[in-house]
Each structure stands twice: as C-alpha cells, then as structure tokens.
Scaffold this motif. Sequence first.
Motif, mmCIF file in Angstrom:
data_model
loop_
_atom_site.group_PDB
_atom_site.id
_atom_site.type_symbol
_atom_site.label_atom_id
_atom_site.label_comp_id
_atom_site.label_asym_id
_atom_site.label_seq_id
_atom_site.Cartn_x
_atom_site.Cartn_y
_atom_site.Cartn_z
ATOM 1 N N LEU A 284 34.005 -9.057 -26.701
ATOM 2 C CA LEU A 284 34.368 -8.228 -25.556
ATOM 3 C C LEU A 284 35.864 -8.325 -25.252
ATOM 4 C CD1 LEU A 284 33.505 -6.342 -23.322
ATOM 5 C CD2 LEU A 284 32.946 -8.339 -21.908
ATOM 6 N N GLY A 285 36.415 -9.545 -25.286
ATOM 7 C CA GLY A 285 37.850 -9.692 -25.043
ATOM 8 C C GLY A 285 38.693 -8.947 -26.050
ATOM 9 N N PRO A 286 38.467 -9.147 -27.365
ATOM 10 C CA PRO A 286 39.214 -8.357 -28.349
ATOM 11 C C PRO A 286 39.011 -6.851 -28.195
ATOM 12 C CG PRO A 286 38.204 -10.248 -29.405
ATOM 13 C CD PRO A 286 37.687 -10.221 -28.000
ATOM 14 N N ALA A 287 37.779 -6.426 -27.848
ATOM 15 C CA ALA A 287 37.527 -4.992 -27.676
ATOM 16 C C ALA A 287 38.336 -4.428 -26.512
ATOM 17 C CB ALA A 287 36.036 -4.749 -27.452
ATOM 18 N N LEU A 288 38.432 -5.189 -25.430
ATOM 19 C CA LEU A 288 39.261 -4.748 -24.298
ATOM 20 C C LEU A 288 40.726 -4.643 -24.704
ATOM 21 C CD1 LEU A 288 37.648 -6.827 -21.403
ATOM 22 C CD2 LEU A 288 37.692 -4.331 -21.584
ATOM 23 N N ALA A 289 41.192 -5.629 -25.495
ATOM 24 C CA ALA A 289 42.578 -5.587 -25.966
ATOM 25 C C ALA A 289 42.811 -4.374 -26.869
ATOM 26 C CB ALA A 289 42.905 -6.879 -26.713
ATOM 27 N N ILE A 290 41.848 -4.105 -27.756
ATOM 28 C CA ILE A 290 41.962 -2.938 -28.638
ATOM 29 C C ILE A 290 42.026 -1.656 -27.815
ATOM 30 C CG2 ILE A 290 40.745 -1.549 -30.360
ATOM 31 C CD1 ILE A 290 39.611 -4.194 -31.471
ATOM 32 N N ALA A 291 41.131 -1.541 -26.817
ATOM 33 C CA ALA A 291 41.094 -0.328 -25.996
ATOM 34 C C ALA A 291 42.397 -0.154 -25.217
ATOM 35 C CB ALA A 291 39.900 -0.387 -25.041
ATOM 36 N N LEU A 292 42.909 -1.242 -24.642
ATOM 37 C CA LEU A 292 44.153 -1.157 -23.877
ATOM 38 C C LEU A 292 45.312 -0.721 -24.768
ATOM 39 C CD1 LEU A 292 45.868 -1.696 -21.343
ATOM 40 C CD2 LEU A 292 46.061 -4.076 -22.086
ATOM 41 N N LEU A 293 45.434 -1.357 -25.923
ATOM 42 C CA LEU A 293 46.534 -1.002 -26.827
ATOM 43 C C LEU A 293 46.365 0.412 -27.368
ATOM 44 C CD1 LEU A 293 49.102 -1.819 -28.213
ATOM 45 C CD2 LEU A 293 47.759 -2.918 -30.013
ATOM 46 N N ALA A 294 45.133 0.802 -27.676
ATOM 47 C CA ALA A 294 44.895 2.164 -28.177
ATOM 48 C C ALA A 294 45.270 3.199 -27.123
ATOM 49 C CB ALA A 294 43.430 2.325 -28.584
ATOM 50 N N ALA A 295 44.940 2.917 -25.868
ATOM 51 C CA ALA A 295 45.284 3.849 -24.789
ATOM 52 C C ALA A 295 46.792 3.957 -24.635
ATOM 53 C CB ALA A 295 44.641 3.382 -23.485
ATOM 54 N N ILE A 296 47.472 2.806 -24.613
ATOM 55 C CA ILE A 296 48.931 2.826 -24.465
ATOM 56 C C ILE A 296 49.584 3.546 -25.640
ATOM 57 C CG2 ILE A 296 50.990 1.376 -24.389
ATOM 58 C CD1 ILE A 296 49.318 -0.729 -22.941
ATOM 59 N N GLU A 297 49.175 3.168 -26.845
ATOM 60 C CA GLU A 297 49.789 3.738 -28.056
ATOM 61 C C GLU A 297 49.561 5.244 -28.127
ATOM 62 O OE1 GLU A 297 51.467 2.554 -32.073
ATOM 63 O OE2 GLU A 297 51.308 1.603 -30.124
ATOM 64 N N SER A 298 48.350 5.689 -27.871
ATOM 65 C CA SER A 298 48.024 7.110 -28.005
ATOM 66 C C SER A 298 48.724 7.955 -26.946
ATOM 67 C CB SER A 298 46.506 7.312 -27.900
ATOM 68 O OG SER A 298 45.842 6.649 -28.938
ATOM 69 N N LEU A 299 48.722 7.473 -25.703
ATOM 70 C CA LEU A 299 49.329 8.271 -24.633
ATOM 71 C C LEU A 299 50.849 8.269 -24.726
ATOM 72 C CD1 LEU A 299 46.982 7.418 -21.630
ATOM 73 C CD2 LEU A 299 46.903 9.342 -23.221
ATOM 74 N N LEU A 300 51.434 7.154 -25.142
ATOM 75 C CA LEU A 300 52.880 7.159 -25.365
ATOM 76 C C LEU A 300 53.242 8.120 -26.494
ATOM 77 C CD1 LEU A 300 53.915 3.395 -25.058
ATOM 78 C CD2 LEU A 300 54.430 5.249 -23.484
ATOM 79 N N CYS A 301 52.438 8.123 -27.530
ATOM 80 C CA CYS A 301 52.661 9.046 -28.647
ATOM 81 C C CYS A 301 52.555 10.494 -28.167
ATOM 82 C CB CYS A 301 51.648 8.766 -29.750
ATOM 83 S SG CYS A 301 51.910 9.712 -31.255
ATOM 84 N N ALA A 302 51.569 10.777 -27.311
ATOM 85 C CA ALA A 302 51.401 12.135 -26.785
ATOM 86 C C ALA A 302 52.588 12.540 -25.912
ATOM 87 C CB ALA A 302 50.100 12.225 -25.988
ATOM 88 N N VAL A 303 53.108 11.596 -25.132
ATOM 89 C CA VAL A 303 54.280 11.886 -24.291
ATOM 90 C C VAL A 303 55.497 12.207 -25.151
ATOM 91 C CG1 VAL A 303 55.923 10.861 -22.670
ATOM 92 C CG2 VAL A 303 53.477 10.546 -22.319
ATOM 93 N N VAL A 304 55.706 11.419 -26.217
ATOM 94 C CA VAL A 304 56.815 11.694 -27.130
ATOM 95 C C VAL A 304 56.644 13.067 -27.787
ATOM 96 C CG1 VAL A 304 57.939 10.960 -29.266
ATOM 97 C CG2 VAL A 304 57.298 9.262 -27.555
#
Length: 582
Positions: A284-304
């Motif tokens: 669960l902890g790694p999954a939360l970390a994956i989800a958080l990083l995926a959200a940050i990475e994807s939305l930052l990419c979309a903003v760029v």
Amino acid sequence: MSRAPRRFQAQLPLPGRALLNTWREGYTPGKLKRDVLAGLTVGVVAVPLSMALAIAIGVAPQHGLYTAIVAGAIIALTGGSRFNISGPTAAFVVILFPIVAEYGLGGLLVATLMAGLILMALGLARLGSLIQYVPYPVILGFTAGIGVVIALLQVPGFLGLSDIALGSSTLNNLVVIGRALPELSPPDLCIGAATLATLIAWPRLKTPIPAPLVGLSVGTLVALMLAWGGIEVATIASRFSWEADGVAGSGIPPFAPSFALPWQLPGANDDPLTVDFALIQALLGPALAIALLAAIESLLCAVVADGLTRTRHDSNAELIGQGLGNVIAPFFGGMTATAALARTATNIKSGACSPVAALVHSLVVLLAVVALAGAMGYVPMAALAALLFIIAWNMSEARHFVHTLKSAPGSDVAVLVICFLLTVVFDMVIAVAVGMGLAAALFIRRMAKLTHTRRLEAPEPAAAFPDGVAHYRVSGPLFFGAAEKAMATLRVIDRDVRIVVLEMQEVPSLDASALVAIDTLRRELAERGVGIIVVGLAPRMVLKLKRTGIRRQTGRFAVVRQLEQAKRLARRWLEFRSEKPA
C-alpha cells in the motif's frame, strides 16, 4: 427524477475528454496524417527507452514494451491531455526497483494495479488541481535525486560488472560498486563509451533521426564487431530468456502482450506470489508513492504541453486515464506507466494534433515487438546503460538545480537540498513527505509574519476616540500559526482602558484556532472590565463567531461595520458604565 442524475453526471470528470474535444473540433485527414507521422517518430524513440527502463528496475525488457503498448493506448483513449505520451518513465526507477527486489514481477504488477485504482479515485474526487500545490523545490529536489540514483544503478551495466547485485541502499551500492571496479570489462566499457559519445553528439547535428535510435545502433555495431573478433559482451539476448506455450527463446518474445492475472506471476526469486492481506498492506505504501508520483509527473507534463501548444488539459480526466492505464496494463504484463515529458515534447515537435498520435506510437511499439524482437536481442547492456545515463542527466535538471541554489531564498534552498539528499540516501517517499512538511512549515511561518496587531493614534483630536478607548488594527490572516501572536498584543493594555476597538477589515480569514483565541481574549478582558468592539469583519466571519458562541453582549462584545459606529457605541458603553451603580 431525471434532472438530478444529469446534474450529478455533469459534475463528474469525463474520461476521454481530450479525444472527445478533438473530435468535436473537427478531425480532418490532414490532422490524421500529422498524427501518424508524429506517432511513428515517438514510437521509434519509445522502443529503446521502454526496454532500458524495464531493465533498470530489474525486469525483462518486454515488460517495458508492453507498458508502452497497452497503457500508452488506454491512457490516450481515456486521458485529459491531447499530447501526453505515456509509458514507463525514469522517475519510477527508484520506487519500482526495491519492489521488484523484494516482491518480484508479480508484486510489481499488483502494486501498479493498486496505484491505478488510487489514481482513478483521485480523478473521480476531482483532486487534479491539488497537485499544483506541491512546491517547486520539492519537485526539483526529488527529481534531481532520482537522476543520481538512476545513474548509479547503471554503472555496473556500463562497466560490465555482471556479477554484482545492487539493492535499495544507495550507500551500500556505492560500496559494492567500488569493490567490484577492478573487475570491469574493457569491451563493455568501450561499447558504453561509444554509445554515450553518440548520444551526446548526435542532437547537435539537428537531424530528425532520434538520438536513442542512433546511439543504440552504434553500440550494437561495436558489439557485433567485437563478437566477430571472438569477444563476447552482455546483450539483451544473453541476459534474458523467455518461455511461452512450451516454446523457449532468448531476448524478447516475438509476441503481442497476452492476458495473465498479475498475482499469478512469480514473486521474488521466481517463487510463487502469495496474495493476502499482509502483501496488500505491505504494497500500500509503495502504491501510494507510485500514484502520487504518477499524478505529479503526468499533470506537470500536461501543463508543459499546454504551454507549448496553447491548449488546456482536463486534469481530473487525465488522472482517470492514467489510473485506467495502470489498472489494465498489469493484466498484459505492463508495469507502471505515466506521461513522459521527453516523449511528449517529441510528439509536439513532430506535429501531433490529438491523442491519435499516442495510439500510433503504441502500434509502432507493438510492431517492433512482433517483427524486430530478434534484432533487439543484439542490443548490448552497456549501450542501454549509456542511454539511461542521458535520461538521468536530463531528469536531474542540473542547470535548474544550480540556478535555484544560487538565486532562491535560503528556506527554499534548504528544502531543495534536504529533498535531494533524502531521495539519494533513503527514498523518494521520505523525501517528498519531509519536503512537503518543511515547505508547509516555512509557508506558515511566512504567513504568520504578515499578521500583526498595532495600536493606532488619531491624527486629529476631533477624530479620536473618547478617553478610556484603545484603538487597534489587526492585519493578515488569523490562523493557528498567527492567531495567538496577534491576540497576545491586546493582553497588555493600560489600566485606564475600558474599551478596545479592533479594526479587522484587513483580516481575510479566521480558522478554529483564531476563534478560540478571540473567545479567550474576550473572556480575559471581560474579567478586567474591558469590552471589545470589532470593526469591519466580513459577514462570513461574523457568522463563524456566532456559531462559536461569541455573540453581542452590551458593554463586553460587539461587531459593527464602520468606524463611526464603533465611536458611537463606545460612547454609549462608557456612559452606561458611568451610570451603572457601583
């Protein structure tokens, strides 16, 4: 009965928003041609990157290719950004590498599935906009740290140190690599150096041919020349093997990804994976970390991407699309996927118009798996390590890192350095948690400094309050970090003061701590026979006072809108007290 459901549906994020908007605006054959050409270009770039990133986390290269095929297509169909290209990315290496080491391929895919569900929940809860509150020093700190860790993990492959195994501890990995340096392989080093030199020099030629394709081709040619001379080096075919339906082979299986339950795939050391509550709890902890990083990475990419194309993405739809991709991909052998900034930029520069380009990119990767699996087996491991060195360097954003160290305020520099060191020494989860905590604490401190209380003196005697009235002005937000500081000034007043007037027009907000502080001050001053008149407080905050039980009480507490009202009320209170029998 029919209107309520429609209103509810209108409030929910719509998966596939980007594709739908593209269709509504009119999709012409000319746009299709541009998307196909862009998808071909990005697909060629994605093939070597997908293989390299899968190997970097400790799984066979085909799982990176399956990620680009399955997750890349699903996210394109259901996401909220027209230009994002999704697949395996370097940011996840530091998270996924320990998962593979401890739980194997099966554990990795189960964690990816869990992260996908979390991403979908974030999108459905309309939390896409909250990602923008992650401070820049935190993002820069952990991305630079990730770049360092990725580069360190590639050193054995680059130097041909095939007999060592790295773990999740960066310090221990440094010791292991240092002890193994005398055993480095000159042929592998030669291949890695040739590939690295090509990857650095090729972009300067400004040609449309992607540098990763050229670099790996050069590395493979050097490896073939060494093989003709009787010198063997580590390649994908020599390092990896596969077996399917009784047929075995080396390198990458020449088949399209097939359906398989993630929890039935092997765990660590090829042992069967036991799925139970303990495993779910551990992942669960790694999954939360994956989800958080995926959200940050994807939305930052979309903003760029929006900045490059002057478009707007739907952040919540993008989170849902990323979630669906990460939920479905594990059933076809795909690992964690998110939007990739470099591939997205290549997509835009190649003329893409819509998510169709991302679909074409997935089809190109699929075609490479089916038709070129044998040829890809000749790619040397040292060449892939050199490619990951370039990825790590680009991800570290060294120039921005140094510039921020030189130009940012000291508090931001401290957050940046701490996040960087924690990512390198420990892991990204700790780095982001501590970085966010430090950034929040520093923000609270800055806001608290903006809140103050000062006593005012009237410029003209005619405009002054009667004797026995002290006039104060409170400025700034009153919250838990500043409320007590602002109210403490009012506890020290002259003995002859009978009424305190508080101007609060410049108070934009009150939280629960501020309400308690005001109530405590009201009671303390009332015990000393001092009343409080509040001036100019916003109606919504007056309602908060009433809900807390702080109401008008003659001679003790009142709220008025204007200063003239406060003067008249102060005179009446003083008269009331003078007429009141002792």
